[in-house]
Motif scaffolding. Structure first.
Motif, PDB file in Angstrom:
ATOM      1  N   VAL A 179     -40.939 -17.617  37.898  1.00 46.23           N
ATOM      2  CA  VAL A 179     -39.736 -17.241  36.880  1.00 46.23           C
ATOM      3  C   VAL A 179     -40.003 -17.536  35.603  1.00 46.23           C
ATOM      4  N   LEU A 180     -40.149 -16.713  34.627  1.00 45.40           N
ATOM      5  CA  LEU A 180     -40.469 -17.105  33.117  1.00 45.40           C
ATOM      6  C   LEU A 180     -38.926 -16.733  32.575  1.00 45.40           C
ATOM      7  N   ALA A 181     -38.877 -17.735  31.518  1.00 49.67           N
ATOM      8  CA  ALA A 181     -37.498 -17.871  30.964  1.00 49.67           C
ATOM      9  C   ALA A 181     -37.791 -18.059  29.333  1.00 49.67           C
ATOM     10  N   GLY A 182     -36.842 -17.598  28.572  1.00 50.01           N
ATOM     11  CA  GLY A 182     -37.125 -17.559  26.978  1.00 50.01           C
ATOM     12  C   GLY A 182     -36.166 -16.569  26.309  1.00 50.01           C
ATOM     13  N   TYR A 183     -36.220 -16.652  24.997  1.00 46.61           N
ATOM     14  CA  TYR A 183     -35.330 -16.038  24.112  1.00 46.61           C
ATOM     15  C   TYR A 183     -35.925 -14.344  24.455  1.00 46.61           C
ATOM     16  N   LYS A 184     -35.042 -13.573  24.428  1.00 45.18           N
ATOM     17  CA  LYS A 184     -35.195 -12.090  24.452  1.00 45.18           C
ATOM     18  C   LYS A 184     -36.287 -11.622  23.431  1.00 45.18           C
ATOM     19  N   ASP A 185     -36.027 -11.868  22.270  1.00 41.52           N
ATOM     20  CA  ASP A 185     -37.184 -11.067  21.442  1.00 41.52           C
ATOM     21  C   ASP A 185     -38.582 -11.643  21.748  1.00 41.52           C
ATOM     22  N   ARG A 186     -38.640 -13.063  21.737  1.00 48.49           N
ATOM     23  CA  ARG A 186     -39.885 -13.335  21.882  1.00 48.49           C
ATOM     24  C   ARG A 186     -40.684 -13.193  23.233  1.00 48.49           C
ATOM     25  N   MET A 187     -39.897 -13.061  24.212  1.00 44.29           N
ATOM     26  CA  MET A 187     -40.246 -12.795  25.536  1.00 44.29           C
ATOM     27  C   MET A 187     -40.983 -11.060  25.518  1.00 44.29           C
ATOM     28  N   ASP A 188     -40.172 -10.584  24.773  1.00 47.10           N
ATOM     29  CA  ASP A 188     -40.680  -9.178  24.773  1.00 47.10           C
ATOM     30  C   ASP A 188     -41.939  -9.031  24.008  1.00 47.10           C
ATOM     31  N   LYS A 189     -42.050  -9.879  22.921  1.00 44.29           N
ATOM     32  CA  LYS A 189     -43.431  -9.945  22.318  1.00 44.29           C
ATOM     33  C   LYS A 189     -44.360 -10.304  23.116  1.00 44.29           C
ATOM     34  N   PHE A 190     -44.126 -11.412  23.996  1.00 43.84           N
ATOM     35  CA  PHE A 190     -45.105 -11.925  24.979  1.00 43.84           C
ATOM     36  C   PHE A 190     -45.533 -11.090  25.813  1.00 43.84           C
ATOM     37  N   PHE A 191     -44.620 -10.284  26.401  1.00 42.83           N
ATOM     38  CA  PHE A 191     -44.994  -9.415  27.652  1.00 42.83           C
ATOM     39  C   PHE A 191     -45.979  -8.042  26.620  1.00 42.83           C
ATOM     40  N   GLU A 192     -45.503  -7.921  25.657  1.00 41.75           N
ATOM     41  CA  GLU A 192     -46.196  -6.954  24.899  1.00 41.75           C
ATOM     42  C   GLU A 192     -47.723  -7.301  24.869  1.00 41.75           C
ATOM     43  N   SER A 193     -48.146  -8.432  24.338  1.00 41.47           N
ATOM     44  CA  SER A 193     -49.189  -9.111  24.213  1.00 41.47           C
ATOM     45  C   SER A 193     -50.193  -9.533  25.406  1.00 41.47           C
ATOM     46  N   ASN A 194     -49.301  -9.553  26.592  1.00 39.67           N
ATOM     47  CA  ASN A 194     -49.837  -9.802  28.033  1.00 39.67           C
ATOM     48  C   ASN A 194     -49.413  -8.930  28.964  1.00 39.67           C
ATOM     49  N   PRO A 195     -50.242  -7.521  28.984  1.00 37.42           N
ATOM     50  CA  PRO A 195     -49.393  -6.618  29.586  1.00 37.42           C
ATOM     51  C   PRO A 195     -49.490  -6.958  31.339  1.00 37.42           C
ATOM     52  N   GLY A 196     -50.515  -7.684  31.562  1.00 39.71           N
ATOM     53  CA  GLY A 196     -50.870  -8.321  32.784  1.00 39.71           C
ATOM     54  C   GLY A 196     -49.529  -8.796  33.479  1.00 39.71           C
ATOM     55  N   PHE A 197     -48.672  -9.516  32.670  1.00 40.34           N
ATOM     56  CA  PHE A 197     -47.758 -10.568  33.118  1.00 40.34           C
ATOM     57  C   PHE A 197     -46.570  -9.266  33.531  1.00 40.34           C
ATOM     58  N   ARG A 198     -46.233  -8.390  32.439  1.00 39.81           N
ATOM     59  CA  ARG A 198     -45.002  -7.395  32.605  1.00 39.81           C
ATOM     60  C   ARG A 198     -45.191  -6.619  33.933  1.00 39.81           C
ATOM     61  N   SER A 199     -46.676  -6.354  34.406  1.00 35.79           N
ATOM     62  CA  SER A 199     -46.563  -5.503  35.415  1.00 35.79           C
ATOM     63  C   SER A 199     -46.539  -6.462  36.893  1.00 35.79           C
ATOM     64  N   ARG A 200     -46.814  -7.418  36.651  1.00 33.92           N
ATOM     65  CA  ARG A 200     -46.549  -8.493  37.803  1.00 33.92           C
ATOM     66  C   ARG A 200     -45.214  -8.914  38.199  1.00 33.92           C
ATOM     67  N   ILE A 201     -44.528  -8.683  37.117  1.00 37.68           N
ATOM     68  CA  ILE A 201     -43.058  -9.198  37.410  1.00 37.68           C
ATOM     69  C   ILE A 201     -41.998  -7.995  37.447  1.00 37.68           C
ATOM     70  N   ALA A 202     -41.309  -8.064  38.688  1.00 38.71           N
ATOM     71  CA  ALA A 202     -40.537  -6.933  39.093  1.00 38.71           C
ATOM     72  C   ALA A 202     -39.063  -6.963  38.383  1.00 38.71           C
ATOM     73  N   HIS A 203     -38.489  -8.178  38.381  1.00 37.79           N
ATOM     74  CA  HIS A 203     -37.249  -8.357  38.047  1.00 37.79           C
ATOM     75  C   HIS A 203     -37.092  -8.837  36.555  1.00 37.79           C
ATOM     76  N   HIS A 204     -36.510  -7.967  35.560  1.00 36.20           N
ATOM     77  CA  HIS A 204     -36.307  -8.447  34.285  1.00 36.20           C
ATOM     78  C   HIS A 204     -34.624  -8.677  34.038  1.00 36.20           C
ATOM     79  N   ILE A 205     -34.405  -9.842  33.804  1.00 37.74           N
ATOM     80  CA  ILE A 205     -33.035 -10.187  33.904  1.00 37.74           C
ATOM     81  C   ILE A 205     -32.640 -10.668  32.514  1.00 37.74           C
ATOM     82  N   ASN A 206     -31.485  -9.974  31.918  1.00 35.97           N
ATOM     83  CA  ASN A 206     -31.028 -10.536  30.330  1.00 35.97           C
ATOM     84  C   ASN A 206     -29.665 -11.285  30.883  1.00 35.97           C
ATOM     85  N   PHE A 207     -29.814 -12.318  30.038  1.00 35.81           N
ATOM     86  CA  PHE A 207     -28.530 -13.238  29.945  1.00 35.81           C
ATOM     87  C   PHE A 207     -27.863 -12.914  28.833  1.00 35.81           C
TER      88      PHE A 207
END
Lengths: 305, 139
Positions: A179-207
């Motif tokens: 489970v990866l956690a963090g601020y929304k905008d920075r997480m989005d940026k993180f996933f953008e630069s690491n596409p491998g992560f985005r595709s391996r994570i099935a559930h994105h939950i926003n708090f």
């Protein structure tokens, strides 16, 4: 060996599955209602978890009927501001997955960048693997995951940790849930630069952030858990405090409230100590007065982190 | 000659799933599990090389199987065993040990007869594989 498996498989197939019964016997129901009772607000999060739980339950039923082909990807990402209950929910998720039989032990290992990334060449891989091994059979919670990736420093070892993490997330999917956690905008940026992560994570939950009323409710629960009491006036003052505090920098939702309560207790203790003469009863010791709240620097425009 | 030693020496070699279950039993008993390897099959070779550290704080056996597969990648042609230490008596004592990996070819042992004083004969044995220096015994 293979022949044996083929022979036993059709027999183990069930003709019918009672979902309701499965749901009740797994104890998932209990966790979900616990989630509803103990966590204030967080509507979208609760619905997502409920949906995920039913998906997993149906998957289990399909597996029993022999319809499943592959175990589902359970890695998740929690995005939201600090103090919105990400760790608390992760703990519940670990328990939920354990009850559903998707993880074997159901423990939660919470780490940050420091626990994964080493300080010199060759230090990162063993460190990351050690943490991953510890989390196997349970859930690995990586707080502020975007710190793993530091594009401004070419020689940063975070990239190495990411690679190992991705590899284990893919190959040992049955052994651990990340489970990866963090601020929304920075997480989005993180996933953008690491596409491998985005595709391996099935559930994105926003708090989402808590509303003022929800924060007051949370604060009151915290206070009563500590065996303190608010009176009419101090409750009003506390509600006002929340309104003012939100406008200040470094506001961290429920965590700010907890810190505020700690300081209020300190002031209350001071007041009781200074004013008390002779014996006092438990009411005096547990009631939080308006002055205890009002003395906060927030009311005079100061910063109260 | 198939080398046998340790707890399950009379059973056929375990699958990874079976290893997982045995290791989980050890962990649930609070024993520290570690992985050791060697290319010297002599029965008196008690102290093997340890792979990594003893795994004290892994609640799940998947971690041990993961490390075992890492070890196999490097020393796949060696003997690898899993040992479980129990510290409850106050010192680390081995509770359980079993072989989880072996070379594809095990040439066996040579019996050496040495004539000593008074025409007495002393017997000793040495593995054929140890004719080669350490590190090049099994391929």
């Amino acid at each position: 060996m293979e022949k044996e498996l083929e022979e036993t498989k059709p027999n183990s197939k069930l003709a019918q599955v009672n979902l309701k019964e499965e749901f009740e016997s797994s104890g998932v129901d209990q966790i979900l209602s616990e989630l509803d009772d103990t966590l204030i607000g967080l509507k979208p999060v609760k619905t997502r978890i409920r949906e995920t739980a039913s998906l997993l339950l149906v998957d289990k039923a399909r597996e029993k009927m022999g319809l499943m082909t592959e175990s589902p990807t359970l890695h998740m990402s929690f995005s939201g501001n600090p103090g919105t209950g990400k760790t608390t929910v992760a703990l519940k998720i670990a328990d939920l997955l354990f009850r559903l039989g998707y993880v074997r032990k159901g423990h939660l290992v919470t780490v940050t960048r420091d626990d994964l990334v080493g300080q010199y060449i060759g230090h990162t891989a063993p460190k990351t693997k050690e943490v991953l091994k510890k989390a196997m059979g349970g859930v690995l919670f990586i707080d502020e995951a975007y710190y793993l990736y530091r594009p401004e420093n070419e020689r940063d070892y975070g990239q190495e940790a990411i690679e190992i993490l991705l590899q284990v997330m893919e190959n040992n999917r049955d052994d651990l849930v990340v489970v990866l956690a963090g601020y929304k905008d920075r997480m989005d940026k993180f996933f953008e630069s690491n596409p491998g992560f985005r595709s391996r994570i099935a559930h994105h939950i926003n708090f989402p952030d808590y509303s003022n009323d929800e924060l007051l409710e949370i604060g009151e629960i915290m206070i009563s858990d500590m065996n303190y009491k608010l009176n009419e006036k101090s409750r009003e003052a506390f509600a006002e405090y929340i309104k003012l505090r939100r406008k200040q920098p470094h506001f961290a939702n429920a965590r700010s409230i907890r810190n505020a309560i700690d300081r209020i207790r300190l002031r209350q203790a001071n007041r009781v100590f200074k004013t008390s003469k002779g014996p006092i009863n438990s009411d005096v010791l547990s009631i939080i007065d308006e002055v205890d709240v009002r003395k906060s620097r927030v009311f005079s425009g100061g910063i109260d982190s | 000659m198939r080398i046998t030693q340790g707890t399950f020496s009379f059973l056929p070699d375990f699958t990874d799933q079976q290893i997982h279950e045995q290791v989980q039993y050890c962990i649930d008993n609070g024993w520290a599990v570690s992985i050791e390897y060697t290319d010297d099959p002599h029965p008196r070779n008690t102290y093997w090389e340890m792979w990594g550290h003893p795994m004290f704080d892994n609640p799940d056996a998947a971690a041990v199987v993961f490390e075992l597969n890492e070890c196999r990648k490097v020393y796949g042609s060696y003997y690898i065993r899993i040992i479980a230490f129990d510290s409850s008596p106050g010192w680390e004592s081995i509770r359980l040990s079993f072989i989880v990996n072996r070379p594809s070819k095990e040439p066996g042992f040579r019996l050496n007869r040495t004539e000593t004083k008074g025409r007495n004969i002393q017997y000793s044995m040495s593995p054929y594989s140890s004719d080669n220096p350490q590190g090049s015994r099994y391929k």
